[in-house]
Design a protein around this motif. Structure first.
Motif, short mmCIF file in Angstrom:
data_model
loop_
_atom_site.label_atom_id
_atom_site.label_comp_id
_atom_site.label_asym_id
_atom_site.label_seq_id
_atom_site.Cartn_x
_atom_site.Cartn_y
_atom_site.Cartn_z
N TRP A 1 3.83 -12.96 1.90
CA TRP A 1 2.67 -12.56 1.09
C TRP A 1 1.97 -11.37 1.70
O TRP A 1 1.49 -10.49 0.97
N PHE B 1 1.02 -7.94 -0.09
CA PHE B 1 -0.33 -7.34 -0.01
C PHE B 1 -0.21 -5.84 0.34
O PHE B 1 -0.87 -5.00 -0.26
N PHE C 1 0.64 -18.52 -4.39
CA PHE C 1 0.38 -17.09 -4.28
C PHE C 1 0.57 -16.38 -5.62
O PHE C 1 -0.20 -15.49 -6.00
N TYR D 1 -6.39 -9.09 -5.15
CA TYR D 1 -5.74 -9.98 -4.19
C TYR D 1 -6.70 -10.79 -3.33
O TYR D 1 -6.42 -11.92 -2.98
N CYS E 1 -4.40 -7.21 6.45
CA CYS E 1 -5.56 -8.00 5.99
C CYS E 1 -6.88 -7.38 6.41
O CYS E 1 -7.89 -7.54 5.71
N ALA F 1 -2.68 -16.44 1.83
CA ALA F 1 -2.73 -15.26 0.97
C ALA F 1 -4.07 -15.14 0.27
O ALA F 1 -4.15 -14.75 -0.89
#
Lengths: 368, 368
Positions: free
Chosen positions: B132, B136, B234, B241, B275, B357
């Motif tokens: 995931w 992303f 997900f 997102y 992230c 996620a």
């Protein structure tokens, strides 16, 4: 502090089937929605799952399957009293103002990993719960008189009462002889003295006072909460075997400003037959040594105010669902919707749920 | 509603060691007691364990080992953001009046069963979280520019910052080349772009306003709480997102009556390097598409206000302990006890913790 009411519920028939844990959760949640036509998915802002299942992230999984996008979502586990712990947590989320409407869904499979008390090395080989129950029986017998026939009456009564519970695992009544001739598992307990692990799900919806009226005309209020953890290991327990139950009951009754004599109907954690008289005494519903007298008296009068749905012995014991199912029974009783199980004029009810040889207990007081 | 303060904490060095889960829980709890000379065992009335470990009844086990006999005790699980869920639950127990003093202990082993997203069949074979994270990265690159070097800077920065954190898993700084030459795991991410699962424990003590002064002269207040669950799977997520992070931040800031520009120091859930810029934007700390600019600017200025302890990439990621450890870092920053990691004049801090996620997120605002 916000008042907290129970406004809907859904429960599956307890069974030995092989459903997946997420399906069990969804099934009782769906029934809860069916029971509450005004409930929409967006009303629910917290989803709590109660289970001993090893699957992770079940609150998010249930939320996705049910089409809910909650703020708060997590799983709660405390062995056999996970369900009442989750209800208390739901209460606190509402009373604190963090949530308005909380879904609690309890579920377990017959092969739950919570059945065996793995951590307690002091038990040696004796990790199955029946061994502590047997020690409870021996200990009780040292102080008071309780016969094999007495213990059998608890099982006979609870299986009989379960025949009026359409969701119970037990599908037949047993005679005293059936119980007394069932397989002897320890010195003190036979197979039919035991509740059986099973597959089951039960969901309950709690709301703050302002939101209750959207969902029901007959909310049931949580007026008393008592909890206590004494230890985890059985051998660390004191000779006051159900001390956690005694202390939890005392707190719950104090919070609700009630006394034991106010209780019209009660769900008692009869994981084994010996637990029922002991718990009645620890809860203050019977005097010390008189729990069995009370059970026999009620039984011969056909008064089913103690464990009307058949208790754990009659209903089955899906660990994470049990405390929720017990609470649903009291809700149905107080709403006068319990059909053949209805206790006359039930206005104040008590739920008693415990874990691992009463090393921890929860007591809830519910009122109309 | 009662105000809720954080009054003590204890944290273990994160490692890859093979300790048992109960030992990990006890170790950080013991440090919490050492850090709070006025705390006695009888002060604590609730014990919450945060973990993905499959062992049952851990709150009772920890209580027994630590000599505590709490009222409330249960485990809380919500994958990677279990720790902040437990802190929010502790907050609600206190704010609702059910508890005065709550111990939250988070613990995980390096082999946590929460690392693999087993339930999500839509993932096919791709059940490891890196997949995931890689999606992303691809998605982010469709809208904005982010290079491999940019992502490497996140890792270099967080490993560097971890060198001032005595409890971090990372024991060395890495160069850009080290990261860029580390093993390529997906099209978009290399080994050193990832946080590592590890063994770790972190405990925190919360108290109602009336009780805070018994334990500390410098309580840190929880002034904002935001949580959101969008989905579990997900593929059910939207093209926004980190929607759960955006919504959680918005709620938390609103509750605390703060804006993103008020935040002096923040713990960001950098499970993977991608992230960190995405979360900074979703939290409102950077404009859309500008998260990486912010990170680079701070890095070149040697300003470590984002993830001062090294984030998950530098500190390691013991799932159930991570949210607690993040909160401890902000507490130390606001108390000006962060030694070489101290951010100047930190008065308002933010914790961002998420699961799977960013299908769910928690944001906390903490203040002096």
């Amino acid at each position: 502090m916000n008042k907290v009411g129970i406004v809907s519920y859904g429960i599956n028939k307890f069974s030995r089937d092989d459903s997946k844990i997420d399906s069990i959760l969804l099934k009782s949640t769906k029934k809860l929605f069916d029971n509450c036509p005004n409930l929409s998915r967006t009303d629910i802002d917290t989803v709590l799952v109660s289970t001993n299942n090893n699957s992770k992230y079940l609150s998010a999984i249930l939320s996705e399957m049910a089409g809910i996008q909650p703020k708060l979502a997590h799983t709660i586990e405390s062995l056999c009293n996970s369900g009442t712990n989750a209800i208390v947590s739901a209460y606190s989320y509402i009373a604190s103002g963090l949530s308005d409407v909380v879904l609690v869904s309890g579920a377990e499979r017959y092969d739950s990993p919570g059945q065996i008390l793995e951590w307690d090395n002091s038990r040696g080989e004796f990790k199955h719960p029946i061994f502590w129950a047997s020690i409870f029986a021996k200990s009780y017998k040292r102080e008071f008189t309780i016969t094999e026939e007495d213990l059998a009456i608890v099982s006979v009564k609870n299986h009989k009462q379960a025949q009026n519970n359409p969701n119970a695992l037990s599908e037949k009544a047993y005679s005293l002889d059936d119980v007394l001739n069932s397989k002897k598992l320890t010195d003190d307990l036979r197979l039919l003295n035991c509740s059986r692990p099973c597959t089951g799900g039960a969901s309950i919806l709690l709301a703050s006072e302002d939101f209750c009226s959207k969902f029901t005309d007959e909310p049931i209020w949580i007026t008393g909460i008592g909890q206590k953890t004494i230890s985890a290991g059985f051998t660390k327990n004191t000779s006051d075997y159900m001390e956690s139950t005694r202390l939890a009951a005392s707190s719950a009754l104090k919070m609700s400003n009630r006394t034991p004599s106010d209780i019209d109907v009660a769900e008692i954690h009869d994981a084994f037959s010996i637990c029922e008289p002991m718990a009645l005494e620890s809860l203050g519903l019977a005097e010390n040594g008189k729990g069995m007298n009370m059970i026999k008296e009620l039984y011969y009068q056909n008064n089913f105010k103690i464990n009307p749905r058949g208790g754990l012995i009659g209903s089955g014991h899906p660990l994470g669902a049990t405390g929720v199912a017990q609470s649903i029974e009291i809700v149905e009783q107080l709403q006068a919707h319990a059909n053949k199980r209805q206790v006359d004029n039930a206005k104040i009810g008590l739920v008693h749920n415990m874990s691992a040889a009463a090393t921890s207990s929860t007591v809830l007081i519910l009122e109309k």
